[in-house]
Design an enzyme around this catalytic site. Structure first.
Site, PDB file in Angstrom:
ATOM      1  N   ASP A   1      52.837  25.291 -50.041  1.00 59.44           N
ATOM      2  CA  ASP A   1      52.210  25.531 -48.702  1.00 59.44           C
ATOM      3  C   ASP A   1      52.962  26.694 -47.984  1.00 59.44           C
ATOM      4  O   ASP A   1      53.966  26.881 -47.880  1.00 59.44           O
ATOM      5  CB  ASP A   1      52.392  24.344 -47.948  1.00 59.44           C
ATOM      6  CG  ASP A   1      51.800  24.279 -46.562  1.00 59.44           C
ATOM      7  OD1 ASP A   1      51.632  25.567 -45.976  1.00 59.44           O
ATOM      8  OD2 ASP A   1      51.682  23.284 -45.909  1.00 59.44           O
TER       9      ASP A   1
ATOM     10  N   TYR B   1      55.788  19.083 -44.663  1.00 57.52           N
ATOM     11  CA  TYR B   1      55.115  19.094 -43.554  1.00 57.52           C
ATOM     12  C   TYR B   1      54.520  17.572 -43.440  1.00 57.52           C
ATOM     13  O   TYR B   1      54.147  17.114 -44.357  1.00 57.52           O
ATOM     14  CB  TYR B   1      53.566  19.958 -43.742  1.00 57.52           C
ATOM     15  CG  TYR B   1      52.848  19.621 -42.634  1.00 57.52           C
ATOM     16  CD1 TYR B   1      52.898  19.978 -41.255  1.00 57.52           C
ATOM     17  CD2 TYR B   1      51.535  19.115 -42.931  1.00 57.52           C
ATOM     18  CE1 TYR B   1      52.020  20.050 -40.320  1.00 57.52           C
ATOM     19  CE2 TYR B   1      50.823  18.785 -41.878  1.00 57.52           C
ATOM     20  CZ  TYR B   1      50.852  19.524 -40.783  1.00 57.52           C
ATOM     21  OH  TYR B   1      49.848  19.313 -39.469  1.00 57.52           O
TER      22      TYR B   1
ATOM     23  N   ARG C   1      28.110  23.134 -48.343  1.00 61.90           N
ATOM     24  CA  ARG C   1      28.924  22.574 -49.061  1.00 61.90           C
ATOM     25  C   ARG C   1      29.732  23.041 -49.948  1.00 61.90           C
ATOM     26  O   ARG C   1      30.686  23.225 -50.171  1.00 61.90           O
ATOM     27  CB  ARG C   1      28.674  21.049 -48.916  1.00 61.90           C
ATOM     28  CG  ARG C   1      29.955  20.148 -49.513  1.00 61.90           C
ATOM     29  CD  ARG C   1      29.815  18.749 -49.335  1.00 61.90           C
ATOM     30  NE  ARG C   1      28.815  18.288 -49.580  1.00 61.90           N
ATOM     31  CZ  ARG C   1      28.292  18.112 -51.054  1.00 61.90           C
ATOM     32  NH1 ARG C   1      29.273  18.551 -52.020  1.00 61.90           N
ATOM     33  NH2 ARG C   1      27.182  17.589 -51.266  1.00 61.90           N
TER      34      ARG C   1
ATOM     35  N   LYS D   1      46.790  28.467 -38.227  1.00 61.48           N
ATOM     36  CA  LYS D   1      47.921  29.069 -37.614  1.00 61.48           C
ATOM     37  C   LYS D   1      47.936  30.743 -37.467  1.00 61.48           C
ATOM     38  O   LYS D   1      47.205  31.261 -36.940  1.00 61.48           O
ATOM     39  CB  LYS D   1      49.454  28.514 -38.476  1.00 61.48           C
ATOM     40  CG  LYS D   1      49.144  27.054 -38.629  1.00 61.48           C
ATOM     41  CD  LYS D   1      49.390  26.052 -37.689  1.00 61.48           C
ATOM     42  CE  LYS D   1      48.849  24.667 -37.719  1.00 61.48           C
ATOM     43  NZ  LYS D   1      49.564  24.052 -38.786  1.00 61.48           N
TER      44      LYS D   1
END
Ligand SMILES: *Cc1c(COP(=O)(O)O)cnc(C)c1O
Length: 397
Positions: free
Chosen positions: A186, A114, A56, A211
């Site tokens: 972004d 978004y 993590r 993406k």
């Protein structure tokens, strides 16, 4: 030392360490790491010596992916650019926004941001005392006017969905600099093969790696990139928030990066071919793609984007409103009805019923989105086949 069946089953022979460097990125599918001594454990945990402790916190495979994205974003930037890996684009976005805000802070974000980011700001961070003004990002005066004394972050998007509006990154960066804000952007719709925001005054770049970076619709991930000082703060909060990128996903995303410029260059050129071919069709009201000279964003795209690469999405608005948008999607045969973008297969999404379904027609119009608008994410099929499929589908309307 002799040992019994169970001890042997658990410990086995030591894992091999080869002198050769493998050509394939090793997947370190390990949640935890061992140390030579208790002191080495302590030193690594304190950050006094480099090393891996817990996935993590850091994982070699996931970290390699993030640094590979940083290398692409920083290709023309002097000085060090580093990245942090995340479990998804939203994990990257939420961590970056939480890193640079606090209760009582204020964010300025684009009106057509978004949907996930909108929900995070308007519905989640609002509960923790972070207020957001959604401003028309095309209007620099409106953005400047939205900044308050308590504003800490200016949020941007390189290209808006589905209007493909390109942001004036240098203009927004000047506003952020003047007001002492962190300017975070972004860049999912562009990818570093189209535009590298760090070259235009942006402080932190985030991506949904799901993406274009991964590019094959088979892995979910995110990444944040920027200067080491800011990214150290992002890493601190990432570790506490827990959105770590899994090593298996990191392997796939990293493999995708090798072909990113080739894939994106090809998809962008096909997208421009599609946009040009459908623009004059009698069933079409409007085509939005920054590569078209008729597009309001064309001039900015020429200034900020790489030559011939204007993004690989095209938004087509057919005549006939909402129903015509759905009919266009269903009339296509090669191009599929599917979520997401940036994969090898071309796909459509009808904004009013998918990505922007929360908005009624009035809200859609206010955001500059036609209820008929269909976003096409252009993939790697032969451009002539894509043009044929679209023209044939438009003929049926
Ligand atoms: C998909 C997407 C996201 C969210 O990314 P996930 O990987 O789905 O969490 C954020 N921003 C943009 C522009 C996107 O297209």
């Amino acid at each position: 030392m002799s040992s019994g069946e169970n001890t042997r089953a658990v410990h086995g022979p030591a894992f091999p360490v080869f002198p050769q460097v493998p050509l394939g990125l090793p997947v370190y599918r390990s949640a935890a790491f061992s140390f030579d001594s208790a002191q080495a454990y302590a030193d690594t945990m304190n950050g006094d010596v480099p090393g891996y402790s817990y996935s993590r916190v850091d994982n070699p495979t996931s970290d390699t992916f993030a640094q590979a994205v940083a290398a692409l974003e920083g290709v023309h930037v002097d000085g060090e650019v580093v990245g942090q890996p995340f479990a998804s684009g939203m994990a990257a976005i939420s961590t970056v926004l939480m890193t640079f805000t606090h209760a009582g802070a204020h964010v300025v974000a684009p009106r057509e941001v978004y949907g996930g980011t909108w929900g995070l700001l308007a519905r989640v961070l609002a509960r923790f005392g972070v207020e957001t003004t959604f401003a028309d990002a095309r209007d620099l005066d409106a953005v400047r006017a939205a900044v308050r004394p308590e504003t800490t972050v200016l949020w941007g998007e390189v290209m808006a969905n589905p209007t493909m509006t390109v942001s004036d990154l240098p203009g927004l960066a000047a506003i952020a600099r003047e007001a002492g804000l962190v300017f975070a952007v972004d860049a999912t719709f562009a990818s570093p093969a189209v535009c590298r925001p760090l070259e235009h005054g942006v402080d932190v770049v985030v991506h949904s790696a799901t993406k274009y970076l991964g590019g094959h619709s088979d892995a979910t991930g995110g990444v944040a990139v920027g200067r080491p000082e800011l990214l150290a703060r992002v890493k601190h909060d990432r570790v506490e928030l827990g959105g770590a990128l899994a090593p298996d996903e990191a392997f796939l995303l990293h493999r995708g990066l090798a072909t990113l410029p080739l894939r994106v260059d090809r998809a962008c050129r096909s997208a421009l071919a599609v946009a040009t071919a459908v623009e004059g069709h009698p069933a079409v009201v409007k085509v939005q793609h920054p590569g078209l000279p008729s597009d309001p964003s064309h001039e900015l795209a020429v200034k900020l984007f790489d030559e011939g690469r204007y993004g690989a999405c095209v938004t087509i608005t057919p005549r006939g409103g909402r129903a015509a948008g759905l009919a266009l999607c269903d009339a296509l045969s090669l191009v599929e009805n599917a979520t997401s973008l940036g994969g090898v297969r071309s796909k459509t999404s009808h904004a009013a019923t998918s990505t922007h379904r929360q908005l009624d027609d009035a809200a859609l119009h206010a955001a500059g989105i036609d209820p008929a608008a269909v976003r096409v994410s252009v993939g790697l099929e032969d451009p002539a086949d894509l043009v044929e499929d679209l023209l044939r589908a438009l003929d049926t309307l």
